[in-house]
Design a protein around this motif. Structure first.
Motif, PDB file in Angstrom:
ATOM      1  N   ALA A 154       0.830  -1.209   0.000  1.00 43.55           N
ATOM      2  CA  ALA A 154       0.000   0.000   0.000  1.00 43.55           C
ATOM      3  C   ALA A 154       0.866   1.261   0.000  1.00 43.55           C
ATOM      4  O   ALA A 154       0.561   2.238  -0.696  1.00 43.55           O
ATOM      5  N   TYR A 155       1.939   1.252   0.756  1.00 45.16           N
ATOM      6  CA  TYR A 155       2.820   2.433   0.830  1.00 45.16           C
ATOM      7  C   TYR A 155       3.450   2.727  -0.526  1.00 45.16           C
ATOM      8  O   TYR A 155       3.590   3.895  -0.908  1.00 45.16           O
ATOM      9  N   HIS A 156       3.824   1.676  -1.262  1.00 50.47           N
ATOM     10  CA  HIS A 156       4.469   1.862  -2.562  1.00 50.47           C
ATOM     11  C   HIS A 156       3.462   1.863  -3.719  1.00 50.47           C
ATOM     12  O   HIS A 156       3.872   1.807  -4.880  1.00 50.47           O
ATOM     13  N   ALA A 157       2.165   1.904  -3.405  1.00 50.32           N
ATOM     14  CA  ALA A 157       1.105   1.974  -4.424  1.00 50.32           C
ATOM     15  C   ALA A 157       1.176   0.793  -5.386  1.00 50.32           C
ATOM     16  O   ALA A 157       0.960   0.946  -6.589  1.00 50.32           O
ATOM     17  N   VAL A 158       1.444  -0.406  -4.838  1.00 49.34           N
ATOM     18  CA  VAL A 158       1.474  -1.623  -5.651  1.00 49.34           C
ATOM     19  C   VAL A 158       0.163  -2.369  -5.439  1.00 49.34           C
ATOM     20  O   VAL A 158      -0.115  -2.875  -4.353  1.00 49.34           O
ATOM     21  N   SER A 159      -0.645  -2.424  -6.475  1.00 47.51           N
ATOM     22  CA  SER A 159      -1.941  -3.089  -6.389  1.00 47.51           C
ATOM     23  C   SER A 159      -1.791  -4.562  -6.751  1.00 47.51           C
ATOM     24  O   SER A 159      -1.200  -4.904  -7.780  1.00 47.51           O
TER      25      SER A 159
END
Length: 469
Positions: free
Chosen positions: A428-433
């Motif tokens: 979530a912190y690195h915006a990896v879905s």
């Protein structure tokens, strides 16, 4: 997971189509009013009233569909005083009392499988009146039970244990008792066939899903959760006297009739002289009765991440269900329940309790004996919390997770692994879905976080070739 805004837009458009006559009447009435027609004002007012209902209907429908907790849901009083963190209160559908000659005993679930669950409501909300567990929303489970008569405490020792295989309707709120593998049953000796009836609310007590505490006559509190021998004895006393009410998750002997309180006190004295170990969270052989793959509900995953949400400071938080109460409204994938959730904000402020009416997936209800934790997506401004059922189900063990290393090796994570929570936060912190339960570090978006993911796994002893316990 659909965002709150997308759900609202969809419901607003739907409400506009359904109530489209309002704007038409509003324009028609306004034109007639300007033309001096007598009926113009009345049609204008009617059109304005119907048009004003469009956003109201959209907001209500969005609140019902989307699991968002806001300040308006904060609870000042649960009605039973402050709940401890390990409390879980359940108001489940009641079971028939059964014949007076029936004997209360414990049954172990050896195997279970879903026979049928086929409601016709699709994704809509269906409400029934006067029936907490309508057949069409109650799954039919085929189970093999070993009924333990020799330790039932009220039958001759020569009456042997026996096994029985049959189909039972299991209320959704009580599915975790099947997973735990311990049921409270009534055995009717007068009926050679079909003589075993399951007492579902009492089974959730015996399974340890519902917590149970006793306040003795001196005001001392004893936790008897998963003390199966003592709980069976308490259930027999309750059956003899016609029922003993649980206040929250507590039985207060000071509020009982003197003779009933004396019988409970005698049990407490016996427990002090002969202490009883807690039963396990689940009996051996859980895989033979774990129904999560057969039940409806959202599948677990590491979760979707919106780039805008992540970059603006959106975070994940954890909560815990303290209470669930059955209602008469259902959806195909789960019942609509009145719940109390303890939310732990990520900004360091103290936890707060929220009362929220939610549709709870059936596959999550099946593992309530293991965990009542829930994962929430925090809006960037920190004012609202959206329940993320995909992440919650992965953390709860509804689905097992796998990580594919950059060199192609698979690392299988145990159910409810303590590595899941830091991995979800990292992504979530690195915006990896990654909406699936398989995290492939060879993918383009996951490659930048591969080293950190592997560090998390190594710190918990998870390496290629690891076999989940």
């Amino acid at each position: 997971m659909r965002s709150h805004a997308s759900v609202f837009i969809g419901q607003f458009l739907f409400a506009t189509v359904c109530l489209g006559v309002g704007p038409v009447f509003l324009l028609l009435g306004a034109a007639a009013w300007q033309g001096g027609e007598d009926w113009g004002p009345a049609v204008t007012v009617a059109g304005a009233a119907v048009t004003a209902m469009i956003p109201v209907v959209a907001v209500r429908a969005t609140r019902q569909i989307h699991c968002r907790i806001t300040r308006r849901d904060r609870l000042k009083d649960t009605g039973y005083g402050p709940y401890a963190d390990d409390t879980f209160v359940m108001r489940a559908p009641s079971s028939a009392p059964g014949p007076a000659s029936a004997r209360l005993a414990r049954a172990d679930v050896l195997a279970a499988s879903l026979v049928r669950y086929n409601p016709d409501g699709e994704a809509t909300f269906t409400t029934h009146y006067g029936d907490y567990a309508p057949d069409e929303f109650t799954p039919v489970i085929r189970m093999t039970l070993r009924v333990r008569m020799t330790d039932s405490g009220e039958v001759p020792r020569e009456e042997a244990d026996f096994e029985v295989t049959d189909e039972w309707r299991v209320p959704s709120l009580c599915l975790s008792a099947v997973t735990a593998g311990r049921l409270a049953v009534l055995v009717d000796p007068a009926r050679p066939e079909g003589r075993v009836a399951v007492m579902w609310p009492r089974s959730t007590l015996l399974a340890g899903t519902r917590t149970c505490r006793i306040v003795d006559l001196e005001g001392r509190v004893t936790d008897v959760t998963r003390r199966t021998g003592r709980q069976l004895a308490q259930m027999r006393i309750s059956r003899d006297v016609g029922g003993v009410a649980l206040t929250g998750d507590t039985i207060d002997l000071r509020r009982l009739a003197p003779d009933t309180a004396a019988r409970y006190s005698a049990l407490a004295d016996l427990a002090r002289t002969r202490p009883e170990d807690r039963a396990p969270v689940t009996e051996p052989g859980e895989e033979a009765r774990l129904l999560v793959d057969e039940l409806p509900g959202e599948r677990g995953g590491f979760g979707q991440v919106g780039r805008g949400w992540s970059r603006r400071g959106g975070q994940l938080a954890r909560g815990r269900f303290l209470e669930m109460r059955g209602r008469t409204t259902f959806q195909d994938h789960g019942p609509v329940l009145d719940t109390v959730v303890r939310v732990r904000p990520v900004d360091g402020t103290g936890p707060f309790d929220a009362a929220r009416r939610l549709t709870v997936p059936m596959n999550y209800l099946a593992v309530l004996n293991h965990t009542r934790d829930v994962i929430l997506r925090v809006t960037p401004n920190g004012r609202a919390y959206d329940i993320d059922w995909s992440r919650t189900n992965l953390l709860a063990g509804v689905t097992t997770a796998t990580v594919i290393t950059p060199d192609g090796h698979a690392i299988a994570l145990p159910r409810r692994s303590d590595a899941l929570w830091p991995l979800m936060n990292l992504l979530a912190y690195h915006a990896v879905s990654n909406p699936s339960p398989v995290l492939d570090l060879r993918g383009r978006r996951a490659r930048p976080v591969a080293a950190e993911v592997l560090d998390v796994l190594r710190s918990r002893g998870l390496t290629p070739g690891h076999r989940p316990a």
